[in-house]
Design a protein around this motif. Structure first.
Motif, mmCIF file in Angstrom:
data_model
loop_
_atom_site.group_PDB
_atom_site.id
_atom_site.type_symbol
_atom_site.label_atom_id
_atom_site.label_comp_id
_atom_site.label_asym_id
_atom_site.label_seq_id
_atom_site.Cartn_x
_atom_site.Cartn_y
_atom_site.Cartn_z
ATOM 1 N N ALA A 38 0.428 -23.202 -20.530
ATOM 2 C CA ALA A 38 0.876 -24.129 -19.500
ATOM 3 C C ALA A 38 2.380 -24.044 -19.289
ATOM 4 C CB ALA A 38 0.462 -25.552 -19.870
ATOM 5 N N ALA A 39 3.130 -23.922 -20.384
ATOM 6 C CA ALA A 39 4.587 -23.786 -20.267
ATOM 7 C C ALA A 39 4.961 -22.482 -19.586
ATOM 8 C CB ALA A 39 5.229 -23.886 -21.647
ATOM 9 N N GLU A 40 4.232 -21.406 -19.886
ATOM 10 C CA GLU A 40 4.522 -20.117 -19.261
ATOM 11 C C GLU A 40 4.258 -20.157 -17.755
ATOM 12 O OE1 GLU A 40 2.886 -15.495 -19.376
ATOM 13 O OE2 GLU A 40 2.246 -16.957 -20.879
ATOM 14 N N LEU A 41 3.126 -20.761 -17.338
ATOM 15 C CA LEU A 41 2.820 -20.854 -15.918
ATOM 16 C C LEU A 41 3.813 -21.751 -15.186
ATOM 17 C CD1 LEU A 41 -1.076 -21.152 -16.081
ATOM 18 C CD2 LEU A 41 0.272 -19.144 -15.461
ATOM 19 N N SER A 42 4.229 -22.838 -15.832
ATOM 20 C CA SER A 42 5.204 -23.732 -15.204
ATOM 21 C C SER A 42 6.542 -23.038 -15.023
ATOM 22 C CB SER A 42 5.358 -24.999 -16.043
ATOM 23 O OG SER A 42 4.126 -25.699 -16.155
ATOM 24 N N ALA A 43 6.942 -22.237 -16.026
ATOM 25 C CA ALA A 43 8.206 -21.515 -15.906
ATOM 26 C C ALA A 43 8.143 -20.452 -14.820
ATOM 27 C CB ALA A 43 8.570 -20.885 -17.251
ATOM 28 N N ALA A 44 6.936 -19.954 -14.514
ATOM 29 C CA ALA A 44 6.777 -18.939 -13.483
ATOM 30 C C ALA A 44 6.675 -19.545 -12.078
ATOM 31 C CB ALA A 44 5.542 -18.082 -13.774
ATOM 32 N N GLY A 45 6.827 -20.859 -11.957
ATOM 33 C CA GLY A 45 6.772 -21.493 -10.640
ATOM 34 C C GLY A 45 5.438 -22.102 -10.290
ATOM 35 N N MET A 46 4.516 -22.161 -11.243
ATOM 36 C CA MET A 46 3.208 -22.773 -11.013
ATOM 37 C C MET A 46 3.029 -23.933 -11.991
ATOM 38 S SD MET A 46 0.762 -19.415 -10.429
ATOM 39 C CE MET A 46 1.235 -18.722 -12.027
ATOM 40 N N PRO A 47 3.478 -25.137 -11.639
ATOM 41 C CA PRO A 47 3.370 -26.262 -12.565
ATOM 42 C C PRO A 47 1.941 -26.490 -13.014
ATOM 43 C CG PRO A 47 4.750 -26.821 -10.685
ATOM 44 C CD PRO A 47 4.113 -25.505 -10.361
ATOM 45 N N THR A 48 1.723 -26.407 -14.294
ATOM 46 C CA THR A 48 0.381 -26.514 -14.862
ATOM 47 C C THR A 48 0.469 -27.302 -16.160
ATOM 48 O OG1 THR A 48 -0.109 -24.316 -13.962
ATOM 49 C CG2 THR A 48 -1.680 -25.223 -15.536
ATOM 50 N N GLY A 49 -0.546 -28.103 -16.436
ATOM 51 C CA GLY A 49 -0.620 -28.853 -17.677
ATOM 52 C C GLY A 49 -1.596 -28.228 -18.642
ATOM 53 N N ALA A 50 -1.521 -28.634 -19.895
ATOM 54 C CA ALA A 50 -2.416 -28.100 -20.921
ATOM 55 C C ALA A 50 -3.868 -28.470 -20.626
ATOM 56 C CB ALA A 50 -1.999 -28.607 -22.299
ATOM 57 N N VAL A 51 -4.084 -29.631 -20.026
ATOM 58 C CA VAL A 51 -5.458 -30.034 -19.696
ATOM 59 C C VAL A 51 -6.042 -29.092 -18.649
ATOM 60 C CG1 VAL A 51 -6.869 -31.895 -18.776
ATOM 61 C CG2 VAL A 51 -4.964 -32.417 -20.299
#
Length: 288
Positions: A38-51
Motif C-alpha cells: 500500500a505504501a509503495e502504490l501510494s508513493a507511485a501516485g495511486m493512494p491505496t490502503g492496506a485494506v
C-alpha cells in the motif's frame, strides 16, 4: 502471476526476484507485506490502503488476474437503473417521456431522500423517531392575535457587548400565526433572561415608536380599534409608527426556562393572555 504478486514479487518476466526485505515471507507477516505494498502504490501516485490490498489479494486468489479489474466501468448503466426500460414505453409510448440525465436524477433522488430524513446521521434519525406523533387535526387560526408563537435563536453573527466581550447575540421573537407578521422582537446577549422574554407581551400591546431614519409615511396618523384602546390605557401615540397593535389571546411558547418562568407567565396573565406550551421536539400545541 497472482502467486508472485501475493509473495511480493516484481511483476515482469518469469524469474524476477523479490522487491526487497519488506516483502520477505520469512521475516514479514502478510499484514506487514500488505502495508508495504500500500505504501509503495501510494508513493507511485495511486493512494491505496492496506485494506484495499488485502481485498485485491482475496479477489486474485478467487478469480485470478480478472479479479483485479475494476468492473464498475464495465457495468451497463441506464437512466432507469435496474428498472425495466419497457415500462414507460408500454404505458406512454416510445420516446414520449424524456428521461433525465443521471446527474439530474441523482439530484432529485437526493432532494426526496433529504426531505424524508433518509440522509440524516444516526443521531438525527434517533431524534426524529423519538418525536411524538403529530396531532390528528392541525391547529386552525382565523383571526390576528388568536395564536402567537414565540421562540429564540442564536444568530450567526458576532457583536461587541458593552464590556468589550465579543459574543453571538440571541434573538427572541413573537410571530402572529394568522398574519405571519413579527409582533415583537428582543435582541440580547446569548443566554437571555426571563425578563427579556417578558418584554414580548408588553411590546405587542403598545404602538411601536418611530426610529431615526424612518420615513414619515410610516408614522401613525389615525388611531383606531386596538390602537385607540392602547391610547385609553395611557400609551403615548406621539411619535408612534403605523404598526397594528394586536393583543394576543394565546401565546405558544417552547420549553425554555425563560418562557416557563413565573415572570413571563405573570406578564402574560396580567395582560389577559393565555400561555400554552407546545409539545417537546415539535412546534405544535399540546392539544388542538
Amino acid at each position: 502471476m497472482c502467486g508472485r504478486w501475493r509473495r511480493g514479487s516484481r511483476a515482469g518476466p518469469a524469474g524476477a526476484g523479490p522487491r526487497g526485505a519488506e516483502y520477505g515471507p520469512q521475516t514479514r507477516t502478510p499484514a506487514q507485506r500488505e502495508e508495504a505494498k500500500a505504501a509503495e502504490l501510494s508513493a507511485a501516485g495511486m493512494p491505496t490502503g492496506a485494506v484495499t490490498v488485502r481485498r485485491m489479494r482475496a479477489r486474485c486468489r478467487q478469480d485470478g488476474v480478472r479479479g483485479l479489474v475494476d468492473h464498475r466501468a464495465t457495468r451497463p448503466r441506464t437512466a432507469l437503473g435496474r428498472a425495466n426500460e419497457r415500462l414507460l414505453a408500454e404505458q406512454y409510448g416510445q420516446g414520449v417521456v424524456p428521461l433525465p440525465s443521471s446527474a439530474t436524477f441523482n439530484r432529485l433522488a437526493h432532494a426526496l431522500a433529504d426531505g424524508r430524513g433518509l440522509l440524516d446521521s444516526a443521531r438525527q434519525r434517533r431524534w426524529r423517531s423519538a418525536r411524538p406523533a403529530p396531532p390528528f387535526v392541525p391547529t386552525t387560526v382565523m383571526a390576528p392575535g388568536e395564536l402567537v408563537m414565540t421562540d429564540s435563536t442564536v444568530l450567526d453573527a458576532f457583536v461587541v457587548l458593552d464590556d468589550g466581550v465579543v459574543e453571538r447575540p440571541e434573538l427572541t421573537i413573537a410571530l402572529d400565526v394568522a398574519t405571519r407578521t413579527i409582533r415583537a422582537a428582543v435582541l440580547r446577549a446569548k443566554g437571555g433572561r426571563s425578563v427579556d422574554a417578558a418584554q414580548l407581551p408588553a411590546q405587542m400591546t403598545v404602538p411601536a415608536p418611530m426610529r431615526p431614519g424612518w420615513a414619515e409615511a410610516l408614522a401613525m396618523e389615525t388611531p383606531g380599534g386596538a390602537v385607540r384602546a392602547a391610547a385609553e390605557r395611557g400609551c403615548p401615540l406621539e411619535g408612534a409608527a403605523a404598526r397594528p397593535v394586536i393583543t394576543p389571546q394565546t401565546i405558544l411558547v417552547g420549553q425554555g426556562k425563560v418562557f416557563i418562568s413565573s415572570s413571563f407567565i405573570a406578564a402574560c396573565e396580567s395582560l389577559g393572555m393565555c400561555v400554552q406550551p407546545h409539545r417537546r421536539a415539535t412546534g405544535r400545541p399540546r392539544s388542538t
